[in-house]
Structure formats: structure tokens, C-alpha cells
Write a protein that holds these residues in place. Sequence first.
Motif, PDB file in Angstrom:
ATOM      1  N   ASP A   7       8.489   9.063  -6.354  1.00  0.00           N
ATOM      2  CA  ASP A   7       7.130   8.951  -6.915  1.00  0.00           C
ATOM      3  C   ASP A   7       6.469   7.622  -6.542  1.00  0.00           C
ATOM      4  O   ASP A   7       7.137   6.653  -6.223  1.00  0.00           O
ATOM      5  CB  ASP A   7       7.189   9.024  -8.451  1.00  0.00           C
ATOM      6  CG  ASP A   7       8.007  10.209  -8.901  1.00  0.00           C
ATOM      7  OD1 ASP A   7       7.914  11.258  -8.236  1.00  0.00           O
ATOM      8  OD2 ASP A   7       8.778  10.072  -9.890  1.00  0.00           O
ATOM      9  N   ALA A   8       5.147   7.605  -6.681  1.00  0.00           N
ATOM     10  CA  ALA A   8       4.398   6.364  -6.449  1.00  0.00           C
ATOM     11  C   ALA A   8       4.771   5.353  -7.530  1.00  0.00           C
ATOM     12  O   ALA A   8       5.060   5.724  -8.669  1.00  0.00           O
ATOM     13  CB  ALA A   8       2.902   6.647  -6.510  1.00  0.00           C
ATOM     14  N   GLU A  43       2.244  12.100   0.069  1.00  0.00           N
ATOM     15  CA  GLU A  43       1.346  12.573   1.135  1.00  0.00           C
ATOM     16  C   GLU A  43       0.597  11.388   1.761  1.00  0.00           C
ATOM     17  O   GLU A  43       0.501  11.267   2.983  1.00  0.00           O
ATOM     18  CB  GLU A  43       0.341  13.597   0.600  1.00  0.00           C
ATOM     19  CG  GLU A  43       0.952  14.943   0.203  1.00  0.00           C
ATOM     20  CD  GLU A  43       1.795  14.856  -1.071  1.00  0.00           C
ATOM     21  OE1 GLU A  43       1.516  13.973  -1.916  1.00  0.00           O
ATOM     22  OE2 GLU A  43       2.744  15.642  -1.217  1.00  0.00           O
ATOM     23  N   ASP A  44       0.067  10.509   0.873  1.00  0.00           N
ATOM     24  CA  ASP A  44      -0.687   9.366   1.396  1.00  0.00           C
ATOM     25  C   ASP A  44       0.204   8.450   2.231  1.00  0.00           C
ATOM     26  O   ASP A  44      -0.207   7.924   3.271  1.00  0.00           O
ATOM     27  CB  ASP A  44      -1.307   8.556   0.252  1.00  0.00           C
ATOM     28  CG  ASP A  44      -2.521   9.274  -0.320  1.00  0.00           C
ATOM     29  OD1 ASP A  44      -2.937  10.271   0.321  1.00  0.00           O
ATOM     30  OD2 ASP A  44      -3.014   8.858  -1.385  1.00  0.00           O
ATOM     31  N   ARG A  62      -0.427   7.403   5.976  1.00  0.00           N
ATOM     32  CA  ARG A  62      -0.600   6.022   6.430  1.00  0.00           C
ATOM     33  C   ARG A  62       0.334   5.671   7.587  1.00  0.00           C
ATOM     34  O   ARG A  62       0.029   4.833   8.421  1.00  0.00           O
ATOM     35  CB  ARG A  62      -0.310   5.071   5.275  1.00  0.00           C
ATOM     36  CG  ARG A  62      -1.588   4.581   4.664  1.00  0.00           C
ATOM     37  CD  ARG A  62      -1.329   3.881   3.401  1.00  0.00           C
ATOM     38  NE  ARG A  62      -2.195   4.490   2.403  1.00  0.00           N
ATOM     39  CZ  ARG A  62      -2.665   3.869   1.354  1.00  0.00           C
ATOM     40  NH1 ARG A  62      -2.322   2.635   1.135  1.00  0.00           N
ATOM     41  NH2 ARG A  62      -3.451   4.481   0.505  1.00  0.00           N
ATOM     42  N   LEU A  63       1.503   6.305   7.572  1.00  0.00           N
ATOM     43  CA  LEU A  63       2.471   6.020   8.643  1.00  0.00           C
ATOM     44  C   LEU A  63       2.366   7.034   9.774  1.00  0.00           C
ATOM     45  O   LEU A  63       3.226   7.097  10.646  1.00  0.00           O
ATOM     46  CB  LEU A  63       3.893   6.016   8.062  1.00  0.00           C
ATOM     47  CG  LEU A  63       4.154   4.871   7.078  1.00  0.00           C
ATOM     48  CD1 LEU A  63       5.383   5.134   6.242  1.00  0.00           C
ATOM     49  CD2 LEU A  63       4.306   3.557   7.828  1.00  0.00           C
ATOM     50  N   SER A  64       1.304   7.827   9.734  1.00  0.00           N
ATOM     51  CA  SER A  64       1.096   8.876  10.746  1.00  0.00           C
ATOM     52  C   SER A  64       2.353   9.704  10.921  1.00  0.00           C
ATOM     53  O   SER A  64       2.834   9.901  12.041  1.00  0.00           O
ATOM     54  CB  SER A  64       0.706   8.276  12.093  1.00  0.00           C
ATOM     55  OG  SER A  64      -0.436   7.503  11.943  1.00  0.00           O
ATOM     56  N   SER A 117       0.834  -1.195   0.000  1.00  0.00           N
ATOM     57  CA  SER A 117       0.000   0.000   0.000  1.00  0.00           C
ATOM     58  C   SER A 117       0.876   1.256   0.000  1.00  0.00           C
ATOM     59  O   SER A 117       0.549   2.246  -0.627  1.00  0.00           O
ATOM     60  CB  SER A 117      -0.954  -0.014   1.191  1.00  0.00           C
ATOM     61  OG  SER A 117      -0.218   0.163   2.370  1.00  0.00           O
ATOM     62  N   ILE A 118       1.993   1.186   0.671  1.00  0.00           N
ATOM     63  CA  ILE A 118       2.831   2.389   0.764  1.00  0.00           C
ATOM     64  C   ILE A 118       3.525   2.695  -0.560  1.00  0.00           C
ATOM     65  O   ILE A 118       3.670   3.845  -0.952  1.00  0.00           O
ATOM     66  CB  ILE A 118       3.851   2.213   1.896  1.00  0.00           C
ATOM     67  CG1 ILE A 118       3.082   2.161   3.191  1.00  0.00           C
ATOM     68  CG2 ILE A 118       4.923   3.286   1.863  1.00  0.00           C
ATOM     69  CD1 ILE A 118       3.443   3.017   4.273  1.00  0.00           C
ATOM     70  N   ARG A 119       3.920   1.674  -1.251  1.00  0.00           N
ATOM     71  CA  ARG A 119       4.642   1.955  -2.493  1.00  0.00           C
ATOM     72  C   ARG A 119       3.703   2.471  -3.580  1.00  0.00           C
ATOM     73  O   ARG A 119       4.100   3.216  -4.458  1.00  0.00           O
ATOM     74  CB  ARG A 119       5.429   0.734  -2.949  1.00  0.00           C
ATOM     75  CG  ARG A 119       4.587  -0.445  -3.351  1.00  0.00           C
ATOM     76  CD  ARG A 119       4.929  -0.794  -4.765  1.00  0.00           C
ATOM     77  NE  ARG A 119       4.530  -2.137  -5.130  1.00  0.00           N
ATOM     78  CZ  ARG A 119       4.509  -2.537  -6.368  1.00  0.00           C
ATOM     79  NH1 ARG A 119       4.853  -1.728  -7.330  1.00  0.00           N
ATOM     80  NH2 ARG A 119       4.123  -3.755  -6.657  1.00  0.00           N
ATOM     81  N   HIS A 120       2.405   2.086  -3.509  1.00  0.00           N
ATOM     82  CA  HIS A 120       1.435   2.599  -4.477  1.00  0.00           C
ATOM     83  C   HIS A 120       1.033   4.032  -4.174  1.00  0.00           C
ATOM     84  O   HIS A 120       0.547   4.739  -5.051  1.00  0.00           O
ATOM     85  CB  HIS A 120       0.157   1.742  -4.457  1.00  0.00           C
ATOM     86  CG  HIS A 120       0.359   0.391  -5.065  1.00  0.00           C
ATOM     87  ND1 HIS A 120      -0.097  -0.769  -4.497  1.00  0.00           N
ATOM     88  CD2 HIS A 120       0.995   0.008  -6.195  1.00  0.00           C
ATOM     89  CE1 HIS A 120       0.252  -1.805  -5.241  1.00  0.00           C
ATOM     90  NE2 HIS A 120       0.919  -1.355  -6.278  1.00  0.00           N
TER      91      HIS A 120
END
Length: 975
Positions: free
Chosen positions: A213-214, A46-47, A51-53, A39-42
Motif C-alpha cells: 500500500d501507499a 498503479e501510480d 512513474r517508473l514507466s 514520490s514513489i512511496r506516497h
Amino acid sequence: MGRPNDASSHAAMSQDPDPHLGSTTHVPADADADDLLESIRHATIEDALERLSANTGGLSSEEATRRQATHGKNLIESGKKRSPVLAFLSNFTHLMAILLWVAGTIAFIAGLPELGVAVWLVNIINGVFSFWQEARASQATEALKKMLPAYTDVIRDGQEQKILAEDLVPGDIMLLAEGDRISADARVIASSDLQVNQSTLNGESNPSRKVADAVLEEGLSPAEIPNLVFAGTSVSEGNGRAVVMRIGMDTEFGKIASLTQNMQEAPSPLQRDLDRLTKQVTVFAMCMGLIFFALSMFVVREPFASSFIFALGMVVAFIPEGLLPTVTLSLAMAVQRMSKRNALVKKLNSVEALGSTSVICTDKTGTLTQNEMTVNHLWTATREYDLTGVGYAPTGSIESQGTTYRAVDDPDLELLLEGGLLCGNARLRAPEDPEHRYEVYGDPTEACLIVSAQKGGIDPAELERRMPRVKELPFESRRKRMTTVHALEDPIDGATRIAFTKGAPNEVVRLADTIRVGGRTVPMTEELRARIMEANDGYAADGLRVLAVAYRPLGAQAAREGVPASLSAYTPDTIERHLTFVGLEVMMDPPRPEVAAAVAECRRAGIRIVMITGDYGLTAASIARRIGIVDGDDLSVISGFELAHMDDTELKRRLAGQVVFARMAPEQKLRVVSALQEMGEVVAVTGDGVNDAPALKKADIGVAMGVAGTDVAKEAADMILTDDNFASIVAAIEEGRAVYSNIRKFLLYILNSNAPEAVPNAVYLLSGGAVPLPLTTMQILTIDLGTDMLPALGLGTEPPEQTVMDQPPRDPNERLLNRRVLVKAFLWYGLMGSAAAMIGYFLVNMLNGWPGVPLAGLADEADPVYIQATTMTLAGIVFAQIGQVMNCRTEKTSVFKVGLFSNRKILVGIAFEVVLIVFLTMFPPLQGVFHTAPLAWQDYAFLCCIPPVVIAIEEARKAWLRHRDAARAKRGGAR
Ligand code: ATP
């Protein structure tokens, strides 16, 4: 070392930590690690942060503490350690131990229970002793590991900080720079040409480019995902920032590590040599045992049982049971001593290589010199300036021909100082106490440029505000320069950005096609180039370090010259061209005060020093002369360029003489090291950067700098200098030599008691039993246990002999146990001990009468004279050993010179020996077991004479040796 400075990261950095962060942790502690990764690499930056607060201003310290409570420390748990019980038992199950167990059992069966108990006791004491030694050795190496904690740069509380890598938590923002080891799995959020070496993960040695980048592409293995970096890998180029997503055993590295943790350190050549030696001696002892057994059975016609016991004594006497652990322990102790002298050795193996090092290839800046730079001259085409003040305090002034100048007084001076200040990453911190010094963060070469600008009245903060940095092309040893690009508040000639380049003068001058003269920009001519280089050479010949500063406005003209508008397209190729040369900053970097003595010591020790530096030839040669690395005029200075065009034959020819390598690229070190190794040298080489790693690995001893070195260099090295000081290498070599000679000393000591143990048996056998057995098996075991171990341990801790650095390096092919040691052990020390023992034996008989010898051979074991006589043989050997342990302490130096009582461990060993003997002879229950009897005062008088006589004889030989060496040296000198 540069940090990412593109616009986005700058903007990001200025944000304050999220005040809401810390109340709740959104990182699911038990989230499935692989899902998280996907999920993190996609995600967008900012996202991913959300996600990792996390946020770009970093976690607050309180939040980090909270997260650590949930996630634990960022540690790779060490794999299952070998159970101590198993480790303990292994000391009783090797070949020798099994032999002794069997022998003890046979003794019991043969009806000799005391002997059986004694043999088993030998085995148990040996095993316990070995276990203790191994435990101490591994404690010493464990302690060493803790001396090398890993650090990581992060942003916490909105500020850059260095923290222990084990304190990283998910959500931390890591700063990544060239040479850093990455300590957690993380998502890249800023990248400036970030390239990562992932060979620890996937074996791929080519660096992988990492971006922010994603990444949506599917079917990639974790290491192939370009926006993720992983624990255990390292930054090979560029820099960046990344937000931590997984730590410790959850990382990819953690998964692999749990599979491969139990790898053990390979034995060193010395340990292998000793292992072989122990086996050879064991075989030899078995053969001796067989011969003695046969002689006893068939010549003296003893019954089977007593022949067996008799032979067994010989076998036990000859086998050096505790040798290997003693050696391991003394290597470990040497490693500890080295660490006190600022050299951390990572593997025991390296201690030996250090002892035989014959060439040290060293860099200059920081190793031979102090790396405390002060700019003391400035040069522009119109004027030469002198600067007052030393160190990093901004107190001093800039003067030229009696006039004091401020930056504003001369536009060229202003540009020179501004360019020097802006084009760097160092920071200075003023001390709270004015008595203390300024603290430098970053490269001292850059720090001193800040100071020179301040002396000209420039305020760094104000300047950086006026010209904020938008891009950095980091310094590379290969390019020998760096560039930073700055936005201009007030455009100059339509240019909204300006690039400042600083670096090695010839590298900068070559790229300049204009020059500032008296506030104007004029075309660069060959004549002007020659003038600049002439000034440069003048300074360099005085050992000064020179940096050139140039600039380039980035406006319409630059666009016409092919400079793209986008920051991401700014590269050394596009930016570092068409420069305008401004001037030179000239700095002094004085040699470290202790280096000259260390260099002289190397010369005495037959160790050559080859300087390999990135600095200019004249500067390098001048420093080399000043500290004594070279003398006379026959010095060849080889530049990196020349080396690139030189074949190996020529290189080796030049290496045979005095040589300094200058302007070298780090990669070229490897070639020099290989050539020296092909010439048969044992090479130590220093390094600090990523590109030094191959040479550090190839060298016999790779030496990394603990302060200025990158993690990559430290990982590749065998030894790390905690003070980056050349003198510490020499100290480590001295310890390396000492440990080898100490091992030889105790080997000599352990072996020398073998002859006195064998000779009485030989006398008995060769006399066909006419001379009753002068030393019983029990007594042989006593010597082996009581006298061999403790003093031998003391010998292992002897400090380096004064002469240890007066000899040429040891030939690495030379065996530990050579003919000289054998002859000395058996035919010199051994014979002295045998004589002492046999004289003692016969003395008792002379004073008390010959015991009745039954025709069968053995004396009546109850005959008190016989028992007293054998006790004397035993005591004779022990007292001879007291003299021998002193004799073993030095090779040629008089033991009185090093101090008869200077080694406490040996004295304790001797005291133990004497007490043991007195105890065994006086204490009735032990008398029965060890076949001993009390000795008379005449006997003690004789015994007390043995050590002085033994020492005196050996001292005479050592004096003769010294005399012979001196005569030889004189003859050599006269010739
Ligand atoms: P050594 O190799 O002995 O440590 P060094 O520091 O001179 O010496 P490098 O770090 O390879 O070696 O640097 C090579 C050259 O690059 C230096 O001599 C100097 O001219 C230039 N240089 C060094 N540091 C910087 C820097 N931070 N920015 C720009 N140029 C630099």
C-alpha cells in the motif's frame, strides 16, 4: 520457494507487457534520487508503476537493454583500489627492507660497492617477488568472486526469468522469495507476509514487514518505509513483488558502500602466526648478528667494516624474507584448487579451519542424497499402490495388486494426486531432445508429486485452470508443511474454495480430524492414526521419504470454525486445522554414489559426521547406515522435540556417541554446533535456508549449498558447494590439510639452509681465524636469493600426500613452527647440509693445498685456492639443498613413491639453482662480484654425490618411521 500468488498478483501477471512501453523511457536518469523515493512511496501501486514507466507484466528485453544504456549496470563500484604503485612500494618500506637499505649503504661507505649492490639487489628481488606473489594471490581471490554471480528473479517479456542482478534496470519487476538477496531499491507491489532483514542498512536484526500500500506517514527514515525494499537486504520470510526504482550506486546501499568499501580482510590465525614468527626470527637473526659481530671484532680482531659485513651476512641469511607472501600465495592456490573440486572458499582464513575440521554436521536431502525424487508408493486408507518409472519423465503407471489404476478410478487416489500436484511450486520442462532428461525448476520434492499425478492421468495445466490458486501459506522447515488455497469452479458442499496441505506425516495427521476412506469422509480415530504412522514407519525404515496430503473445504462449515472470509486473513493458524487426511506419497531419494567413499575417508581421517536433518528419524537412520555414517546398534536418534527438552550436559553426552538428529528445526542446528565447539571440536556445518544462517556463522566452517541454497545462507557461509555434494566438503578438507602441511614443508626447507650458512662462520670464529672464512657474505646472499625461493614455491604446490587423510585432524592450537620442525630444520637437515659444505671446503684444500693464512685472520682474498674452496662451500650447500627439497616433500612417505620427478615446479627450481651456480663460477665478471672460481671435475664429482646421499639418509629415517608406525598400529590392533 514460493512466489506470491494472491489474486491480485495472478491477475497482474496475466497482463501482457505494455506494447507502448519501450518507445520512450520516462524514468528520469538524473532525477534526484531522494525525491523519486518520496514520490514513489506516497503513490498507489498503479501510480508508482506509471512513474517508473513499468507495468506488472515486466519490461520487454529491448526496453531493458535501452534502459541499461541510460542507467548503466546495477553494480556497486568497488571503492578506490590501493594504487598498484603504492602496493609495490610497500614491499620496500617495511622494517626488514629498511634494514637492508641501510646495510647496503654502510657497505658502500665501507668501500665495498659490490656488496652494497648485492644487498640492495636482495632487497629489490625480494620486494618484486613478494609483489608478484601478492598480485597472483589477489587475482586468484578476485577470480573466485566472479564465480559467484548474483542472480535475481524478474518478470521480463511477460515471463518469470532469472537474470544477473547486475542487469536489473529501473522498471523491472522483481520476484522476491524467502532467502533472496534484494539487488536494487524497489517499491513493493505485492506482498504475501513479506518480511525483510535490513540489518545491512540499519543494523536492525528483527525483520521488517513490507506491504504494497501507499505510505503517507512522514518522518520515516528510508529503511522504515514499509512499502520500499532496499538493495543489500534480504527476504527473511514470505514473498512478494517489487518494481525497481534505483540501481547501483544510487541505492541506499550504494551510498553506504562508497563509505565502507575499503575494509580489508582480517589476517587469518596462520598469517598472524607467520607474522609473529617472522618477527621472532628477525630478532633472533639480529642477536646472532650482534654476537658474530662482537666475536669477529674482539676475538678474531677484524676491523669494524669487515666485522659488520660479516655479521650482516648472518642477519640476511637467517631472516625468512619472502615467507609471508609465499604463504598467502599457497593459500590462494589452495583456494583455486578447491574451486576446481566444487568448493568455493570465500576467505583465505577458512582454508586453515578446513584443515583442522574434526566434525562435519551435514543435512541429508540433496547433500548426502541425490535430491532426485521419484514417488514409488502411494498409500490411502483403502489401498496401497506401487508406481513404475524412475526420474521426472511422466512415463509409468500406478498399480495395486496387478491392476493398473487411473486417478478417476478411485476418488481418494484422485484427491491424493490432485492435492500433491496443486500444493507446490515446482515446474517441469520436457527436454527438446528425447535423449535428455526433464528439467526441474523448484523443489524436487514437489516436482516428483507432479510426475506421480501425471502417471495417474491428471493433466496439470487443466487441473490448475479448474482450481486456480488464490493463496499460498509457504513451506517452512519449522512447520514442516505447506498449504495452498484454490478457488473451485464447481462448489463442493457449498464450499467455493479448498485448501490442500502437504507435509511431514505426523505434522499433518495431528491436524486432521477426519479421513477419506473409500471415497467417504469419516472421523479420524486413534486406530486410524496408528495405521497411518505404521505405514509411514515401514516406508521410512527402508530409507524412503514420506509426505502426507490433506485438504479442507472452505465453506460455511469452515466459517463456523473461525476461518475468516478474506484471503489476507488466511494464516497457518486459521487454515491448517480440521483437516481431512487423504493419503501418503512415498518417494525415494537415493544416496549420492560418491558419498559412501567420502564418508569412509572421513572415518580414516578421524572426522566425525553428524547428520542433522528435517526428515523423519527412521528415514534418516536408514540412510545414515546405508552410507556408513553409523554402524552397529548403538545409535541414538534425537528428534527436534527431544532436543528442545534436553539439557546441555545430556546433549554433550549423547554427542560423544553415534547420533543422528531428525525432524530438526534449522534453529536447533546452532545449539548442536555450539555444544560440539564447547567439546573442543572444530565444526563444519551445512545449510541452505534463511534460518540456517546463525549456525553457518557460528560454525568454524559454514558450508552453504550453491544450487539449493538461498542467498542469505550463501552470504552467511564461509564456503559454498557448487554441486551441493557432501563429497566436495571432504575434498576441501583434504586440500585444507594439504596446504597446511605444504606450508610446513617449505618452512622446513627455508630454515634448513640457515645452519649450513652459519656453521662455516662459526668454524671460522671458533678457530680464532685459523680456518679462513669458508663462506663469504656475498655467497650467503647468493644462497638466500638463488636457492631458497623457487624450490620453496614448488613445495607450496605439492598435491595432498596420500597419507594426509590417514591422520587425525590437526590441533588448531598447534603452532606452525613447533619444536619438531625446528629440530628437524637445524639439527637434522641443517647438519647434513653443513657437513656437505664443510667437507667440500676441506676437500679443495686437501686436493690443492691449504691457502696461506695471514696472521690477522682472513685469508688472502686473491688466493685462488681459497676462492675455489669457498666456492665449494657455496656449491656444497646448494647441492645439499637439492637433496633436502626432495626430502621436504613428504613427511613419512618415501619420495620415490610420490615420484622423484613428479613436481615440475621443484624441478625447475633445481635446474635454476644448478645453472646459477655454474654461471656464477664460470662467468668472469660474476666471479669478481661473488668471489667465485671455476670448479674442477673432481669437485663436481663430489657435488653430484651430495643429493643422493642426503636423500638416502633421510629415506632410511622415513622407512624407520613407517616401520615404527606399522608396529604401533599392530600393537594397538592386537590390544
Ligand atoms: P534436510 O534437512 O536433510 O535437507 P529435509 O528436506 O527433509 O531434509 P526440511 O526441508 O527441513 O528437511 O523439511 C522437513 C520436512 O518437511 C521434510 O522431511 C518433509 O516431511 C517436509 N517437507 C519438505 N519439503 C516440503 C514441501 N515442499 N512441502 C511440504 N512439506 C515438505
